[in-house]
Every structure is written in structure tokens, then in C-alpha cells.
Design a protein around this motif. Structure first.
Motif, PDB file in Angstrom:
ATOM      1  N   LEU A 279      -0.024  -9.914   4.567  1.00 20.60           N
ATOM      2  CA  LEU A 279      -0.348 -11.311   4.882  1.00 20.60           C
ATOM      3  C   LEU A 279       0.010 -12.192   3.684  1.00 20.60           C
ATOM      4  O   LEU A 279      -0.131 -11.780   2.537  1.00 20.60           O
ATOM      5  N   PRO A 280       0.460 -13.410   3.955  1.00 15.12           N
ATOM      6  CA  PRO A 280       0.839 -14.321   2.872  1.00 15.12           C
ATOM      7  C   PRO A 280      -0.332 -14.499   1.901  1.00 15.12           C
ATOM      8  O   PRO A 280      -1.480 -14.624   2.331  1.00 15.12           O
ATOM      9  N   GLY A 281      -0.016 -14.507   0.624  1.00 17.05           N
ATOM     10  CA  GLY A 281      -1.038 -14.758  -0.389  1.00 17.05           C
ATOM     11  C   GLY A 281      -1.734 -13.516  -0.898  1.00 17.05           C
ATOM     12  O   GLY A 281      -2.397 -13.565  -1.931  1.00 17.05           O
ATOM     13  N   THR A 282      -1.606 -12.411  -0.188  1.00 16.58           N
ATOM     14  CA  THR A 282      -2.293 -11.205  -0.653  1.00 16.58           C
ATOM     15  C   THR A 282      -1.527 -10.601  -1.822  1.00 16.58           C
ATOM     16  O   THR A 282      -0.323 -10.798  -1.967  1.00 16.58           O
ATOM     17  N   LEU A 283      -2.250  -9.864  -2.654  1.00 15.70           N
ATOM     18  CA  LEU A 283      -1.646  -9.261  -3.842  1.00 15.70           C
ATOM     19  C   LEU A 283      -2.078  -7.803  -3.952  1.00 15.70           C
ATOM     20  O   LEU A 283      -3.175  -7.445  -3.544  1.00 15.70           O
ATOM     21  N   PRO A 284      -1.206  -6.989  -4.534  1.00 17.00           N
ATOM     22  CA  PRO A 284      -1.546  -5.574  -4.713  1.00 17.00           C
ATOM     23  C   PRO A 284      -2.400  -5.359  -5.956  1.00 17.00           C
ATOM     24  O   PRO A 284      -2.236  -6.060  -6.951  1.00 17.00           O
ATOM     25  N   VAL A 285      -3.302  -4.394  -5.876  1.00 15.66           N
ATOM     26  CA  VAL A 285      -4.038  -3.962  -7.071  1.00 15.66           C
ATOM     27  C   VAL A 285      -3.896  -2.443  -7.126  1.00 15.66           C
ATOM     28  O   VAL A 285      -4.203  -1.750  -6.163  1.00 15.66           O
ATOM     29  N   LEU A 286      -3.406  -1.938  -8.231  1.00 13.94           N
ATOM     30  CA  LEU A 286      -3.086  -0.517  -8.338  1.00 13.94           C
ATOM     31  C   LEU A 286      -4.343   0.357  -8.320  1.00 13.94           C
ATOM     32  O   LEU A 286      -5.308   0.092  -9.034  1.00 13.94           O
ATOM     33  N   ASN A 287      -4.296   1.396  -7.505  1.00 11.26           N
ATOM     34  CA  ASN A 287      -5.373   2.381  -7.403  1.00 11.26           C
ATOM     35  C   ASN A 287      -5.268   3.351  -8.585  1.00 11.26           C
ATOM     36  O   ASN A 287      -4.291   4.078  -8.733  1.00 11.26           O
ATOM     37  N   GLU A 288      -6.310   3.346  -9.418  1.00  6.43           N
ATOM     38  CA  GLU A 288      -6.291   4.161 -10.627  1.00  6.43           C
ATOM     39  C   GLU A 288      -6.233   5.647 -10.326  1.00  6.43           C
ATOM     40  O   GLU A 288      -5.656   6.432 -11.073  1.00  6.43           O
ATOM     41  N   GLN A 289      -6.852   6.024  -9.208  1.00 11.11           N
ATOM     42  CA  GLN A 289      -6.877   7.439  -8.836  1.00 11.11           C
ATOM     43  C   GLN A 289      -5.453   7.955  -8.578  1.00 11.11           C
ATOM     44  O   GLN A 289      -5.130   9.095  -8.918  1.00 11.11           O
ATOM     45  N   ALA A 290      -4.622   7.106  -7.981  1.00  9.25           N
ATOM     46  CA  ALA A 290      -3.236   7.508  -7.713  1.00  9.25           C
ATOM     47  C   ALA A 290      -2.498   7.764  -9.021  1.00  9.25           C
ATOM     48  O   ALA A 290      -1.721   8.712  -9.139  1.00  9.25           O
ATOM     49  N   VAL A 291      -2.761   6.922 -10.008  1.00 12.80           N
ATOM     50  CA  VAL A 291      -2.138   7.106 -11.324  1.00 12.80           C
ATOM     51  C   VAL A 291      -2.582   8.435 -11.925  1.00 12.80           C
ATOM     52  O   VAL A 291      -1.764   9.231 -12.405  1.00 12.80           O
ATOM     53  N   ALA A 292      -3.896   8.699 -11.862  1.00 16.22           N
ATOM     54  CA  ALA A 292      -4.427   9.934 -12.446  1.00 16.22           C
ATOM     55  C   ALA A 292      -3.792  11.151 -11.775  1.00 16.22           C
ATOM     56  O   ALA A 292      -3.436  12.128 -12.434  1.00 16.22           O
ATOM     57  N   MET A 293      -3.625  11.069 -10.457  1.00 16.81           N
ATOM     58  CA  MET A 293      -3.057  12.209  -9.733  1.00 16.81           C
ATOM     59  C   MET A 293      -1.596  12.442 -10.115  1.00 16.81           C
ATOM     60  O   MET A 293      -1.158  13.573 -10.268  1.00 16.81           O
ATOM     61  N   ALA A 294      -0.853  11.356 -10.240  1.00 15.36           N
ATOM     62  CA  ALA A 294       0.553  11.486 -10.638  1.00 15.36           C
ATOM     63  C   ALA A 294       0.641  12.116 -12.027  1.00 15.36           C
ATOM     64  O   ALA A 294       1.467  12.995 -12.283  1.00 15.36           O
ATOM     65  N   VAL A 295      -0.238  11.674 -12.910  1.00 12.19           N
ATOM     66  CA  VAL A 295      -0.235  12.210 -14.273  1.00 12.19           C
ATOM     67  C   VAL A 295      -0.591  13.700 -14.253  1.00 12.19           C
ATOM     68  O   VAL A 295       0.039  14.513 -14.938  1.00 12.19           O
ATOM     69  N   GLN A 296      -1.589  14.059 -13.448  1.00  8.60           N
ATOM     70  CA  GLN A 296      -1.962  15.473 -13.369  1.00  8.60           C
ATOM     71  C   GLN A 296      -0.778  16.323 -12.920  1.00  8.60           C
ATOM     72  O   GLN A 296      -0.538  17.405 -13.455  1.00  8.60           O
ATOM     73  N   PHE A 297      -0.033  15.809 -11.946  1.00  8.94           N
ATOM     74  CA  PHE A 297       1.142  16.555 -11.506  1.00  8.94           C
ATOM     75  C   PHE A 297       2.130  16.698 -12.660  1.00  8.94           C
ATOM     76  O   PHE A 297       2.645  17.780 -12.927  1.00  8.94           O
TER      77      PHE A 297
END
Lengths: 486, 484
Positions: free
Chosen positions: B44-62
Motif C-alpha cells: 500500500l502507498p506510504g508503507t515502509l519495510p522494517v527488517l526482521n532481526e530474527q531473519a538476520v540472525a538466521m542468515a548469520v547462523q547459516f
């Protein structure tokens, strides 16, 4: 009531001189009477405003009030508002009603302000004259044959005409400061990241910033107290404490070091505008400031860099307007490609299409480094120019625009329109704050003095602007139009 | 001519975060269409993303698990293209500065040797929604529940040389992500999908051939089959004087073939550029240390430990460490019974066989690891013999008792080790089998060993399976030999 500043109206509400309902009804009536001449509003939400005003009066009676409780405002139609159309000046969103409020709107509501409606603007904030609106151009209340500036032209015209005490605008390349200058009001573009962009329809995400447009710097300070601050929903908003911007308004200016960028006083600057700005600088000298010339050597690269970066981001930001989930959808599409092509061809205006094309081109394989990457390098140089200047001076001053408001229809060629923003655009590229304050008239049309500060120096800018407004009364002058419809 | 196959894989792993990568909407699978898509997911117009920290942690663990360098600064880019199930008109991904840098994974080949497959990088991105082409009377339905689900795209180097190697690599990735618990690895639900890059070249040639990319293959078996078909197609094409064109192909499991989707010329220009709505992700050493400290024992380490410390064969160690569930089951059986080899034999033999027959996974085993461990410990301490143990296993499988001891008790399966009782049974069998005894006596000495089986069978039958077979064997031999 229309000739009072927001600060004065707030005092009157507090003293019980009139109620918010009376005040709101007064402005709604003015809009009703005068706006057919100006076209500054796309949507007027009278009924809702009166309800909000009653609630504000009740809150006041119950003793639950802030300074701005019951103050009517207008919102540029780029801020999403729950249950009220948000068009962004585009046919594309003529049917769009957001299911949520922008953070700025949420904060203003929480502060008890009343929204009278949504103001006209250049489509998707792309323009410097408000002539790019699907809802037609806005007229300048100082001269109905002149443009109000853009893209926040509706907000500027409405405030200047006394249809509303203050309005919210957004500024990507000058869209608050230039219309504020053209309409003789005060408009502040805060530091990038100072005010949340959540719920503000994006034009160029790395440059967009919301800010207040009002009669005085003091008014802007009150509004900044409400809207500034970190928002977890906007990752680019900065987690940094927000001062009370009214606290320092009266700090003395003796010893203030003012820099005049020599690049802002060169070819193309209207002599009347120049002399008005130099007069204003003299006022500062009389207040104890010292003045010196400085240089921002990369200034002439600002417009080219901007017209690479902003369209690049816009071409991507505007991809979501595809006719699939919301917004304009063409009739009877035969397949998905047809749906995209016709919905977008019909929904977007000419300037928006031009910038989408430019942006798509500059991001394309084989062109990306030559355009986008290089523009980002230029952007860093421009930012550094400002940081270097602020090593030596406290604030920079110059004209907000090279000319006063030009005539409707005068700028046919897009490039000559782009050049209008020569003094404002670099500020967005650098992310620093800037304010435009009324500093006289040239040929009966207002001149704006632009004051620039380093990152997060809003309090200082408001202080510097306020002191000028204590010494002069340009900001209190109203166009004849405002009196005519009083 | 001899041909060599060159394969590289891009594996998309859905990360098991609770909410989406850039919004607070749930990532749960199988909900009603468009009920798990919020304003951000809808673009929707005006919405913005906010990064999920858990996804970052999981990528790092991999990244840590595959010995990758983790980027101190990684950046999200926008990949721009129009599609109906791509709400914003761009996918937020990491093109230029991925979070996980070069690493490697070890796979075990069929001949038992190991091979290292290099990982080029792995990056975070958001999944798109789904287009549903059925049930809408010629129109297309859009379900955005999946839009914004975090994906880790793991890109290998072109290090694989056969379909089997590719499948082994995919299994190794599967086992790492499930060990880490960063994905459920469910390929049927699309939690893991892969794009396969295949080319062939004359054996000995260094330069790569032109590759085809097979998109969206979603099972281990399909990966092998798609590669097998594609390799054959490419070789045939070249041998017939043609040449392979660089293109994207689709695997059709029903026809067992790949088909052209689009050629290089038709490919999109994605106009990647850094996403201005997201800040660069900056990770410091303390954060990496913190995650490093939380890493579980990984498949390769487990395999080595099973082999070196528990004395399992390379094969057993590899099978038992292949999945986290299997390894945990085995370790619990071992913990309860105390005998690694017996535990390995039971888990891989009786249990795996029964699970296979009923098409169950180890997590759905009707016999718990504790129950199996208790059963095996009764074998280890000689309470029951192997034959009786199988009866106990069957009873547990069928839910005819809570634990091995109760079943042994109720079925009277306790092994008879009383020498007197065994001798009495043997004497009776010998007395009742004069003909067989005569045969035994007259046989060549080296044939007698086999003939003793008859007597053992008779004694076991007399004991209803409870006699200790080794004991029976020993005593019988002594008694029969005494008759010579």
C-alpha cells in the motif's frame, strides 16, 4: 481569526475567547467561500473536522489539553488518512482510501489538532508550480494569475489565504520551501530522518521529508514538537532526542555567524529577490550577527544529480501503482500486460511518466554506473560542501527561489521548471534542514529568505527565523485575497 | 566423446521466522488466501519495510555453519520487475553486498569419499505471493500470504559434477538448515526450492559450456531427474551439431522433461539499486560471537563424533546424522540403552524398515526413542534374545504396551538361561529325533555345523523362543558330539 498565527489562536482557545468548534467552522466557511478561486483543497472533511473540534472542546473542558488541542490544520494529500481519500494529486489514486493514518497524521490527531482536509499538490509531489495536479492548478492568493509553487502548493496557498492556520507539506527538492516563499509563509524542511515518512506516499525515499508550513517560525516550532521523532515503522527515521523547539526561539543572535553562499547569488537571480534577501541579511547584522561569503563549489551539480537520483527512486516507488490491488484500473484489460500498460498510461500524468522514464533509463544495465553511481558520488560531494561550510559558519542564507512566483503556464519546458529548484535541491541531497521565511515583496509577489543549518539544527533555524520575525512583519502581511474573503 | 556435467545450485530456503521479513504479518502456511498480508505486504502507498532481526540472525547462523565470512555491512537492493503477485513491483533482495560471503559444505559421495562444494554467497530476500491460475474462470487469483516471507538464497559455485552430487549437496543444505532450526525444510510446502544451473563440456576442457537454468525444482528426486534430462538434452544437441542457448527452463515432473521458459534476450533488466527505505545491516564481532555460541552441533561434527567416539561405521554415522530428527532419535536410544552399535542397528534396521513400510517420518514414529532404548537395553543385558525383541518391537509399534519390560513380562518372553532347563529341553529333542541324530553322526565333520541348525530350531520352538540361542548352540554341540 484568519489573520492570527497558530500560536495566537492556541492562546485564544486556551483563554476561552472562542471554542475549537467556532474556530473550525470559521475556517470551513472560509474554504467554502474562497477555495473555488484557489483550488487549494482536493478534499474538505468538514463534518469530520467539526466532530474532532467538539471532541477537542470536550477534552479542553475536561482539562486534558495540549497546546495545539483544537487547532485546525490541513494535510497535503500525500499523507495517508484512514477513511479519507489520499490522491497524491493523481488520477491513479483518485479512488484510493488508505486503511491507516500516516505517523504524522497519527501524531497530529493525538495532539488534538483538527484536520480540515487534504490539500492540492503536484502529482506524486513532482513539480514546482502545482500545475501537475490531476485536480487542476492552484492559484497564488497574492496574484491569481501566478502559481503558488510546488509541490506543496495547496498547503502554501491555503495558509497564505487564511483558509487554515497551518498545513503539513513534504519536501523532496524544495516542495515546502519554494511554495512557502511564493506564498509568503514560513515553511520548514527538517533534517532527513527527523520526521517519520511512514504513511507519506513516497516520491524519492532518500530525499522525502515532511514538515510544517505556517505563518511564523513559532507556529512551525509548535508543530515540530508534535511531528518530530523516531518511528519504529520508518527505519530511516533517526532515534535521537527531540528538543522542545519553542524553548530556544528567543535565544539572542549576537555572534551568530552567517554564510552567504556565493553560488546562491549568481546568474539567473532576480535582482528584486536579491535585494530583498540582502535587506534581510542586514536585519540580522543589526541583531548582532556577522556575515561572510562562503562557497558551495558543487552547487551546479545539484540539479543534474537530483534528476538522476529522484527519478530512479521514483521509477521503483511508483511501480506498485499497477492497477492490480488499488488505484486506477483500465477498463476490460485483455491480459496482465494490457492491464499494466493502460492502467498506468491512464492513471499517471505527463511529468510523472517523464520521471518514471528517466529513472528507468538511468537504472538500466549499462547506464547505472554512468548515472546512478556517479550521481551518488556527486551527492556525497554536495553534502561535504555543506559540512565544510558549517565548520566556519552557523547558518547559511540565500534566496529560496531565483524568482518570485511566476505566471501560471509560464514554464512550458520541463528543464526551465527544474531550474526553479536550484537553491533548494542541494539541501535534500545533503539531508540538512532548511526554512523559508517571508522577506519582502518583489512586484507584489512574496520573496522567501532561505536559512540552512547543519543536520538536526532545526531548533537553531527556528530560533534564527523567529528573531527575524520579531524584528520584521513580512510574515504577518496578508494578500488582499485573504481580506476579501474574510 | 566423453562429457562432463557442471552443476551449480541456487537454493531458496524459507526462514522459520514467526513474522515476515519486513512486516509484522504471520508467516504461517496454509491460511485462507490473503489473510496473512498486511498493508506493508500489499505494498500500500506510504508503507515502509522494517527488517526482521530474527531473519538476520538466521542468515548469520547459516553463514557460520558453512564457515562463511559474514559481511560486516550488507545492503538490501531492489530488484525491479512487474508481476501480479509482486505487490510493490520490486523484490527487496541483496544484490551487491550479501550478508553471507563465500563458504563451503562437505558432501559424502556414494563411494564414501567426501567432497567440498563451495558456496559463492547467501543473501536475504523476500518471497513473492502466489498466482493461482485455476478456479477463477480464466482469470488469475492472487494470494499474498507468502509475499514477504523471508528467504535465504544460497548460491553455490559450479562445483557439482553429477545429478547425484547435486542431490547430495541439496541434502547437505537441507540437513544444515534443519539442524540450525532456521527452516522446516519442507520441500512439498515450498520451504525449500532450488534453481539448477546445468552445462556440459568435453571431458578435460576447462572452459564452461553454455548453461541452462532450471527454475523452481522442489524435491530431491526432481533435482536428479531434471538434471539427468537436461544433461542428455544438451549433449544430444551438441552432438547433433547444435549449441546450447543460455535460457531459463522449467522442469515438468509429469513428463519428466525440461521446457524453455525464456531466453537470455527475453530476460528482464532488473534495474537493481540500493533500497532507500532500509539502512545497511551492520554486524559487529560481539553479535557474531553471541550467535556462534548458540550454534548446535552440526551434521558434519555429529558424523565425526558418531564415528570416532561411538565407533560407528562411516555409513552408519552418515545416515544417522543426516537429519536432526534422526540424530536426536538415535542419540536418545543410545543414551537409554548405552550401546551405540545396537542402538544404530535398531534405528536403521527394525525401526527404519517399519517407518518405510508405513511411509512415516521419524518424527511420527509410533515408538518413542525412549521406548526403543528400553527395548534395546533388554537385548544388551540378555534379558531377551533377538527373536523375542522383534516381538516386543511389534507389540510396541502396535501400541500393545507402554514399555518393553511390561510386554516381556506379559508375553513371557524373558530369555531362559537356566542351564538345567536348557539341557532338559535338549535331551528331549535328541531323544525325539533319532533319525536326525543318525544323519548327524554319519555326516562328514564339516557338514555337521549346518545340521545342528535343525536341533537348535527344535529347542527354540520347545522354549517358545525364550531360550538363549548361543547357550543352546553350545550345549547341543557338546551333547551331539558326545554321541559320536
Amino acid at each position: 481569526m484568519h489573520d492570527k498565527t497558530l500560536t495566537q489562536l492556541a492562546a485564544s482557545l486556551k483563554s476561552g475567547e472562542f471554542s475549537s468548534r467556532e474556530l473550525t467552522a470559521h475556517f470551513l466557511q472560509k474554504i467554502e467561500k474562497a477555495d473555488s478561486k484557489l483550488n487549494s483543497f482536493i478534499t474538505v472533511t468538514g463534518e469530520q473536522a467539526l466532530k474532532q473540534a467538539e471532541a477537542a472542546d470536550n477534552a479542553r473542558a475536561a482539562g486534558e489539553t495540549g497546546i495545539l488541542t483544537g487547532i485546525p490544520l490541513a494535510l497535503k494529500d500525500i499523507f495517508c488518512t484512514r477513511d479519507v481519500k489520499t490522491s497524491c494529486g493523481s488520477r491513479m489514486l483518485d479512488n484510493f482510501i488508505a486503511p491507516y493514518d500516516a505517523t504524522v497524521v497519527e501524531k497530529l490527531n493525538a495532539a488534538g489538532t483538527i484536520s480540515l482536509g487534504k490539500t492540492n499538490m503536484d502529482e506524486f509531489a513532482m513539480g514546482s508550480s502545482n500545475e501537475n495536479s490531476h485536480y487542476g492548478p492552484v492559484k497564488n492568493p497574492w496574484d491569481l494569475t501566478a502559481v503558488p509553487g510546488g509541490s506543496s502548493g495547496g498547503s502554501a496557498a491555503a495558509v497564505a489565504a487564511g483558509l487554515v492556520p497551518a498545513a503539513m507539506g513534504t519536501d523532496t527538492g524544495g516542495s515546502i520551501r519554494q511554495p512557502a516563499a511564493f506564498c509568503g509563509i514560513t515553511g520548514l524542511k527538517p533534517t532527513y530522518g527527523r520526521v517519520s515518512r511512514y504513511g507519506m506516499i513516497a516520491y524519492a525515499s532518500s530525499l522525502d521529508q515532511a514538515g510544517p508550513m505556517a505563518r511564523s517560525a513559532e507556529d512551525c516550532a509548535h508543530l515540530m514538537n508534535v511531528i518530530a521523532g523516531h518511528d519504529v515503522r520508518d527505519s530511516t527515521s533517526v532515534a535521537r532526542g527531540v528538543p522542545d523547539y519553542t524553548d530556544t526561539l528567543n535565544a539572542p543572535l549576537s555572534g551568530l555567524k552567517i554564510g552567504l553562499p556565493k553560488e546562491y547569488f549568481g546568474d539567473g537571480l532576480d535582482p528584486d529577490v536579491e535585494s530583498a534577501v540582502r535587506e534581510a541579511v542586514k536585519v540580522y547584522e543589526s541583531l548582532g550577527a556577522t556575515v561572510r561569503e562562503v562557497s558551495l563549489p558543487h552547487t551546479h551539480y545539484a540539479i543534474p544529480a537530483y534528476y538522476v537520483i529522484a527519478p530512479a527512486e521514483a521509477s521503483s516507488n511508483l511501480s506498485r501503482f499497477d492497477g492490480v490491488r488499488f488505484g486506477h484500473r483500465c477498463k476490460d484489460p485483455v491480459d496482465l500486460i494490457d492491464l499494466y500498460k493502460r492502467s498506468r498510461a491512464e492513471g499517471f500524468g505527463e511529468e510523472v511518466k517523464r520521471r518514471i522514464l528517466i529513472g528507468t533509463h538511468t537504472l538500466s544495465e549499462g547506464f547505472f554506473d554512468a548515472y546512478y553511481t556517479k550521481a551518488q558520488k556527486v551527492r556525497r560531494l554536495i553534502r561535504q560542501d555543506f559540512l565544510d561550510a558549517f565548520e566556519d559558519v552557523d547558518v547559511l542564507m540565500g534566496p529560496a527561489s531565483p524568482t518570485p512566483a511566476f505566471d501560471l503556464g509560464a514554464k512550458k519546458d520541463p528543464v526551465s521548471m527544474y531550474l526553479q529548484d536550484i537553491y533548494t535541491i542541494a539541501v535534500n541531497l545533503a539531508g540538512i534542514p532548511g526554512i523559508s521565511v517571508p522577506a519582502g515583496l518583489a512586484g507584489g509577489r512574496p520573496v522567501g529568505l532561505q536559512i540552512l543549518g547543519t543536520h538536526f539544527a532545526e531548533a537553531q533555524l527556528l530560533n534564527v527565523a523567529h528573531q527575524y520575525q520579531q524584528a520584521t512583519d513580512w510574515h504577518l502581511q496578508l494578500p488582499a485575497f485573504a481580506e476579501e474573503y474574510a | 566423446m566423453q562429457w562432463e556435467t557442471v552443476i551449480g545450485l541456487e537454493v531458496h530456503v524459507q526462514l522459520a521466522t514467526r513474522s515476515k521479513i519486513f512486516s509484522g504479518a504471520s508467516t504461517g502456511f496454509g491460511a485462507e488466501a490473503n489473510t496473512q498480508a498486511c498493508a506493508v505486504d500489499l505494498g500500500l502507498p506510504g508503507t515502509l519495510p522494517v527488517l526482521n532481526e530474527q531473519a538476520v540472525a538466521m542468515a548469520v547462523q547459516f553463514g557460520l555453519a558453512v564457515h562463511s565470512e559474514i559481511a560486516e555491512v550488507s545492503v538490501f537492493d531492489r530488484k525491479n520487475y512487474f508481476y501480479a503477485d509482486l505487490p510493490k513491483g520490486y523484490q527487496t533482495s541483496q544484490m551487491y553486498h550479501p550478508i553471507v560471503g563465500p563458504g563451503e559444505v562437505e558432501i559424502t559421495l556414494e563411494d564414501g569419499t567426501n567432497k567440498r562444494i563451495r558456496i559463492h554467497h547467501a543473501h536475504l530476500e523476500e518471497d513473492a505471493g502466489k498466482s493461482l491460475h485455476e478456479d477463477f474462470m480464466g482469470m488469475t487469483g492472487i494470494d499474498l500470504n507468502r509475499a514477504g516471507t523471508p528467504l535465504l538464497e544460497i548460491v553455490s559455485e559450479p562445483d557439482m559434477r553429477s545429478a547425484k552430487e547435486a542431490a547430495a549437496y541439496l541434502k547437505a543444505i537441507h540437513s544444515i538448515v534443519t539442524y540450525l532450526g532456521i527452516s522446516d525444510g519442507n520441500m512439498a510446502e515450498g520451504s525449500m526450492r532450488c534453481d539448477v544451473n546445468v552445462s556440459v563440456r568435453p571431458k578435460g576442457q576447462e572452459a564452461f559450456g553454455t548453461r541452462a537454468e532450471i527454475k523452481n525444482v522442489n524435491s530431491f528426486r526432481f533435482v536428479e531427474r531434471a538434471i539427468a534430462f537436461e544433461v542428455e538434452r544438451q549433449i544430444e544437441l551438441i552432438e547433433d551439431g547444435g549449441s546450447v542457448v543460455q535460457e531459463t527452463r522449467l522442469f515438468d515432473p509429469e513428463r519428466d522433461e525440461t521446457r524453455s521458459m525464456r531466453t537470455k534476450e527475453e530476460a528482464n533488466d532488473y534495474r537493481y539499486f540500493p533500497c532507500p527505505d532500509l539502512l545497511p545491516v551492520v554486524l559487529d564481532e560481539a553479535y557474531l560471537d553471541h550467535l556462534r555460541g548458540q550454534l548446535p552441533e552440526l551434521p558434519a561434527d555429529k558424523r565425526a563424533r558418531f564415528q570416532n567416539e561411538l565407533g560407528l561405521s562411516a555409513y552408519d554415522a552418515s545416515v544417522l546424522s543426516a537429519s536432526r530428527e534422526m540424530a536426536e532419535f538415535f542419540e536418545e536410544v543410545h543414551h537409554v540403552c548405552g550401546d551405540a552399535k545396537q542402538a544404530a542397528n535398531w534405528v536403521q534396521g527394525e525401526l527404519a524398515g517399519a517407518l518405510n513400510r508405513e511411509n512415516l517420518s521419524i518424527t511420527n514414529s509410533p515408538i518413542s526413542a525412549r521406548q526403543l532404548g528400553e527395548l534395546v537395553s533388554r537385548v544388551v543385558d540378555d534379558t531377551i534374545n533377538g527373536k523375542a525383541a522383534k516381538q516386543v518391537f511389534q507389540a510396541l509399534w502396535n501400541g500393545q504396551g507402554d514399555n518393553a519390560d511390561a510386554i516381556i513380562e506379559s508375553k513371557g518372553l524373558k530369555q531362559v538361561t537356566d542351564t538345567g532347563a536348557i539341557e532338559a529341553m535338549i535331551d528331549q529333542v535328541i531323544a525325539e529325533s533319532p533319525a536326525q541324530v543318525a544323519q548327524y553322526r554319519d555326516a562328514e565333520p564339516d557338514k555337521r555345523g549346518k545340521m545342528i541348525g535343525y536341533f537348535v530350531g527344535q529347542v527354540m520352538k520347545a522354549s517358545r523362543g525364550t531360550a538363549n540361542p548361543q547357550q543352546v548352540n553350545g550345549v547341543l554341540k557338546a551333547k551331539l558330539d558326545a554321541l559320536l
